[in-house]
Design a protein around this motif. Structure first.
Motif, PDB file in Angstrom:
ATOM      1  N   ALA A  24       0.827  -1.207   0.000  1.00 26.95           N
ATOM      2  CA  ALA A  24       0.000   0.000   0.000  1.00 26.95           C
ATOM      3  C   ALA A  24       0.861   1.257   0.000  1.00 26.95           C
ATOM      4  CB  ALA A  24      -0.924  -0.005   1.216  1.00 26.95           C
ATOM      5  N   ASP A  25       1.946   1.240   0.756  1.00 24.88           N
ATOM      6  CA  ASP A  25       2.849   2.389   0.788  1.00 24.88           C
ATOM      7  C   ASP A  25       3.527   2.580  -0.568  1.00 24.88           C
ATOM      8  OD1 ASP A  25       4.473   4.442   2.422  1.00 24.88           O
ATOM      9  OD2 ASP A  25       6.039   3.183   1.535  1.00 24.88           O
ATOM     10  N   LEU A  26       3.912   1.483  -1.219  1.00 30.44           N
ATOM     11  CA  LEU A  26       4.514   1.586  -2.547  1.00 30.44           C
ATOM     12  C   LEU A  26       3.534   2.182  -3.551  1.00 30.44           C
ATOM     13  CD1 LEU A  26       6.396  -1.834  -2.675  1.00 30.44           C
ATOM     14  CD2 LEU A  26       7.474   0.412  -2.916  1.00 30.44           C
ATOM     15  N   ALA A  27       2.259   1.793  -3.454  1.00 28.69           N
ATOM     16  CA  ALA A  27       1.253   2.351  -4.364  1.00 28.69           C
ATOM     17  C   ALA A  27       1.115   3.855  -4.160  1.00 28.69           C
ATOM     18  CB  ALA A  27      -0.082   1.655  -4.144  1.00 28.69           C
ATOM     19  N   THR A  28       1.150   4.271  -2.901  1.00 33.25           N
ATOM     20  CA  THR A  28       1.060   5.704  -2.599  1.00 33.25           C
ATOM     21  C   THR A  28       2.263   6.457  -3.166  1.00 33.25           C
ATOM     22  OG1 THR A  28      -0.212   5.281  -0.582  1.00 33.25           O
ATOM     23  CG2 THR A  28       0.943   7.390  -0.723  1.00 33.25           C
ATOM     24  N   ALA A  29       3.451   5.896  -2.956  1.00 33.44           N
ATOM     25  CA  ALA A  29       4.668   6.555  -3.443  1.00 33.44           C
ATOM     26  C   ALA A  29       4.707   6.572  -4.968  1.00 33.44           C
ATOM     27  CB  ALA A  29       5.897   5.816  -2.907  1.00 33.44           C
ATOM     28  N   THR A  30       4.302   5.493  -5.599  1.00 32.93           N
ATOM     29  CA  THR A  30       4.310   5.411  -7.056  1.00 32.93           C
ATOM     30  C   THR A  30       3.402   6.472  -7.672  1.00 32.93           C
ATOM     31  OG1 THR A  30       4.735   3.029  -6.935  1.00 32.93           O
ATOM     32  CG2 THR A  30       3.907   3.884  -9.033  1.00 32.93           C
ATOM     33  N   ALA A  31       2.288   6.714  -7.002  1.00 29.24           N
ATOM     34  CA  ALA A  31       1.336   7.722  -7.478  1.00 29.24           C
ATOM     35  C   ALA A  31       1.755   9.144  -7.114  1.00 29.24           C
ATOM     36  CB  ALA A  31      -0.049   7.428  -6.899  1.00 29.24           C
ATOM     37  N   GLY A  32       2.836   9.296  -6.334  1.00 32.59           N
ATOM     38  CA  GLY A  32       3.294  10.611  -5.948  1.00 32.59           C
ATOM     39  C   GLY A  32       2.402  11.285  -4.927  1.00 32.59           C
TER      40      GLY A  32
END
Length: 392
Positions: A381-389
């Motif tokens: 979930a954190d990676l998805a947030t970071a990927t989306a900026g």
């Protein structure tokens, strides 16, 4: 000024569980229905599931980059930007294609993450193209387990001669790029103890990893022809060197980096790659010899970078002795500083290197989330947030 384009291999994960989800086909269908990002053009592609048909169509059209494409597995897609000379514009392109992928994946019930490997367990879901099925038959488990995310940077060169001169002179600095970008600590739900386990998964391919110095373009192409003639690989698209001449575009393709959660780190890697190409090309034109590095030593250097990232020591390419990662990265930046200044990238690179060492690379971020919550689903979930900026 040399142009730079970036390819990013991104994972598709279930929006609820975080496990990789086989929705690439649906995601691409939804993406085709939506407005294309400001960038435009044909397909790109490059590894390990490079679509020869798509790439050939692109080469024929003469339009590099600007696409969202299949990769080897149904849990993955690949973006690539058009070429840019300005790093701010390149960063905008990286983010635009990520946003395009995220919007389409959301309609398919998935999220997009930029991670070198899946933190959660995953099974094979090979895209049913003839070439991919031949790869499964020929390479077995190496193919079916190949679900990794890399960042490939294309930097323009004037000729194959210049390109080979560059390849021979950047080899010793590529492990530092891997250390900065390392973002794959987990494999099948386990902590591998590596910062980049993607780099370990990749070396199972017979052509992957560092190379000897080629000397001339003729020597490079003769080696590629011999490798294909051996029957051990299917075609030129399966030459997975850490850096190679693109077989479709007039570029050097630097393929050593993990895909980064933060698009700003992607731009850092791209700027350093262009700096390396500029610096190496100038050295080649001046008749300066490459560093005398054996493939055996380069493999050690790459292993060290993949194992420890920026948290431990790297092997200094000039002395072949261990040194703090921060010092080796500082030497890399100094090595290419004149080119960075000429390209207008010096301040960007200096600031972003400081950022990476202050907050850690992707592998450090993933482990920090797991330590805090104890749940790999939270890492996803954190990676998805970071990927989306969306994490500020």
């Amino acid at each position: 000024m040399r142009t730079v384009g970036v390819e990013e291999e991104l994972l598709l994960v279930d929006a609820e569980t975080g496990r990789p989800r086989s929705v690439a086909a649906r995601t691409l269908e939804y993406a085709a229905e939506a407005a294309v990002p400001a960038e435009s053009g044909g397909g790109g592609g490059g590894v390990p599931g490079d679509s020869a048909e798509t790439a050939q169509a692109t080469a024929t059209a003469g339009v590099p980059g600007g696409s969202l494409e299949h990769e080897l597995q149904q849990q993955q897609i690949e973006t690539d930007t058009i070429p840019h000379t300005d790093m701010v514009a390149l960063g905008d392109g990286v983010r635009a294609w990520r946003d395009h992928a995220i919007t389409a994946a959301r309609r398919a019930g998935a999220r997009v993450i930029a991670s070198g490997t899946s933190p959660l367990p995953v099974g094979a879901a090979i895209v049913g193209k003839p070439r991919y099925l031949k790869m499964v038959e020929h390479f077995g488990l190496t193919t079916t387990e190949q679900l990794t995310g890399a960042c490939h940077v294309h930097v323009s060169v004037e000729s194959d001669d210049e390109g080979v001169g560059v390849l021979d002179r950047i080899r010793g600095w590529l492990p530092a790029l891997l250390a900065l970008s390392a973002n794959s600590p987990f494999w099948q739900g386990e902590d591998t103890k590596y910062a980049s386990f993607r780099s370990q998964a990749m070396v199972r391919w017979p052509t992957a990893g560092p190379t000897e110095a080629f000397g001339t373009a003729e020597g490079y192409h003769a080696l590629i022809a011999s490798m294909i003639a051996s029957g051990a690989i299917l075609d030129e698209g399966m030459v997975y060197f850490d850096a190679r001449l693109s077989h479709h575009y007039p570029t050097v393709e630097i393929r050593v980096a993990d895909v980064c959660p933060d698009a700003a780190d992607t731009v850092l890697v791209a700027a350093l790659c262009r700096g390396l190409v500029d610096t190496a090309a100038a050295a080649w034109r001046a008749g300066e010899e490459p560093l005398p590095l054996s493939v055996s030593m380069l493999r050690l250097m790459s292993w060290q970078a993949g194992r420890f990232g920026i948290e431990g020591e790297l092997i200094d390419p000039r002395t072949l002795k261990p040194r703090a990662a921060r010092e080796v990265v500082a030497d890399l930046v100094d090595h290419v500083r004149a080119a960075l200044r000429e390209n207008g990238d010096e301040a960007l690179v200096d600031a972003q290197v400081e950022q990476v060492f202050a907050r850690g690379n992707g592998a450090m971020r993933q482990r920090a989330v797991l330590e805090k919550t104890g749940q790999l689903s939270d890492v996803v979930a954190d990676l998805a947030t970071a990927t989306a900026g969306l994490d500020g």
